[in-house]
Scaffold this motif. Structure first.
Motif, short mmCIF file in Angstrom:
data_model
loop_
_atom_site.label_atom_id
_atom_site.label_comp_id
_atom_site.label_asym_id
_atom_site.label_seq_id
_atom_site.Cartn_x
_atom_site.Cartn_y
_atom_site.Cartn_z
N ASN A 214 0.83 -1.20 0.00
CA ASN A 214 0.00 0.00 0.00
C ASN A 214 0.87 1.25 0.00
N LEU A 215 0.55 2.18 -0.89
CA LEU A 215 1.26 3.46 -0.96
C LEU A 215 0.26 4.57 -0.66
N LYS A 216 0.43 5.24 0.46
CA LYS A 216 -0.50 6.27 0.90
C LYS A 216 0.13 7.66 0.78
N GLY A 217 -0.63 8.57 0.19
CA GLY A 217 -0.18 9.96 0.11
C GLY A 217 1.15 10.10 -0.62
N ARG A 218 2.13 10.70 0.07
CA ARG A 218 3.42 10.95 -0.56
C ARG A 218 4.27 9.69 -0.70
N GLU A 219 3.79 8.58 -0.13
CA GLU A 219 4.53 7.33 -0.30
C GLU A 219 4.58 6.89 -1.75
N ASN A 220 3.70 7.46 -2.58
CA ASN A 220 3.70 7.12 -4.00
C ASN A 220 5.03 7.49 -4.67
N GLU A 221 5.81 8.38 -4.03
CA GLU A 221 7.13 8.72 -4.57
C GLU A 221 8.09 7.54 -4.48
N PHE A 222 7.80 6.58 -3.61
CA PHE A 222 8.69 5.43 -3.43
C PHE A 222 8.14 4.19 -4.17
N ARG A 223 7.43 4.43 -5.26
CA ARG A 223 6.85 3.33 -6.03
C ARG A 223 7.91 2.36 -6.53
N ASN A 224 9.04 2.89 -7.00
CA ASN A 224 10.10 2.02 -7.52
C ASN A 224 10.64 1.10 -6.43
N ILE A 225 10.75 1.61 -5.21
CA ILE A 225 11.22 0.77 -4.11
C ILE A 225 10.21 -0.34 -3.82
N ALA A 226 8.90 -0.01 -3.88
CA ALA A 226 7.86 -1.01 -3.64
C ALA A 226 7.87 -2.09 -4.72
#
Length: 286
Positions: A214-226
């Motif tokens: 799950n990527l919430k809010g600004r965590e979407n910036e770490f999509r590549n890490i996920a």
């Protein structure tokens, strides 16, 4: 001070209902059905009021769509739909109403073929011989029916119930469930290993595994890490599973893994060999 209130009066001939046309039903109107309603406002001296509006109200019965207790206007009190309670003793094999065809293929009590006869003739034969007429196949063309005596039908019913239970067990064994495992993009090593062992257990049991990050809010910036985390998870699972589907575009990215049946079969065979060898060794030691 004076107040104007409601009062009833008999309508003059000008307001009385005229004789209806021959094609119309005459409504039932009583003399007391009309009354005039004035607004209840006080009348003050020296004040001129505009013309008071008079509302003529008529209530009469007749016509369809009237109120019925238990429902709205135009609705029946009869319960809608099939309100019958299921009968626990209901046997579909004895429900001849399920047979829509006028002809049936009939077997006698020794399972010998009698032939194609009418449905009514089959019922008459069963009544004359005091036998049970049961359905073997309602979807056949024509439907297949058989004559039974009491004992034979009880045995037949028991066998059919036994077959049904076996089929239900097989379908339950072949059913594949989807187990979900959720992780954060910054999961620590301990939690990661816990989820990895859980996924391996689910896959060995024959279930699919859906791994979600799950990527919430600004965590979407770490999509590549996920995404790299999911790829690492799939690599650690190894040959135990194959990729069924994935979605790396949405905010909640996921990966669905399905068990590799070939690997699972090899593992089961190896475990059986080990158990057999251990049993033989214990027998020789004794």
């Amino acid at each position: 001070m004076a107040r104007v209130t409601d009062f009833a009066f008999n309508p003059p001939p000008s307001l009385a209902p005229t004789t209806p046309a021959p094609h119309r039903a005459k409504p039932a109107v009583s003399r007391s059905s009309f009354f005039v309603r004035f607004p209840k406002k006080p009348i003050r001296e020296g004040r001129v009021f505009p013309a008071t509006k008079v509302a003529v109200v008529a209530r009469y019965g007749g016509g369809g769509g009237g109120y019925r207790p238990g429902g709205g206007y135009g609705e029946s009190r009869r319960p809608q739909g099939d309100a019958r309670v299921a009968d626990p003793d209901y046997d579909p094999a004895l429900d001849l109403d399920r047979v829509k065809s006028s002809t049936v293929r009939l077997l006698d009590e020794q399972q010998n073929m009698i032939g194609v006869v009418s449905k009514n003739e089959a019922i008459r034969m069963a009544n004359d011989a005091d036998l049970i007429l049961a359905i073997l196949s309602v979807d056949a063309d024509p439907p297949v029916l058989r004559l039974f005596d009491d004992m034979d039908y009880k045995k037949h019913k028991y066998e059919q119930q036994k077959k049904k239970r076996v089929q239900q067990k097989r379908s339950a064994a072949n059913r594949v469930d989807i187990k979900e495992l959720k992780m954060g993009y910054n999961i620590d090593s301990h939690d990661y290993s816990v989820r990895l062992r859980a996924a391996q257990k689910f896959l060995k049991d024959g279930d699919k595994v859906k791994v979600i990050v799950n990527l919430k809010g600004r965590e979407n910036e770490f999509r590549n890490i996920a995404i790299e985390l999911l790829k690492r998870f799939q690599s650690d699972i190894g040959e135990l599973a194959t990729e069924e589907s994935k979605n790396f575009r949405e905010r909640n990215i996921f990966l669905v893994l399905m068990p590799n049946k070939a690997v699972l079969q090899k593992g089961q065979e190896q475990s059986k060999k080990k158990e057999t060898a251990a049993t033989e060794a214990s027998a020789k030691a004794q």
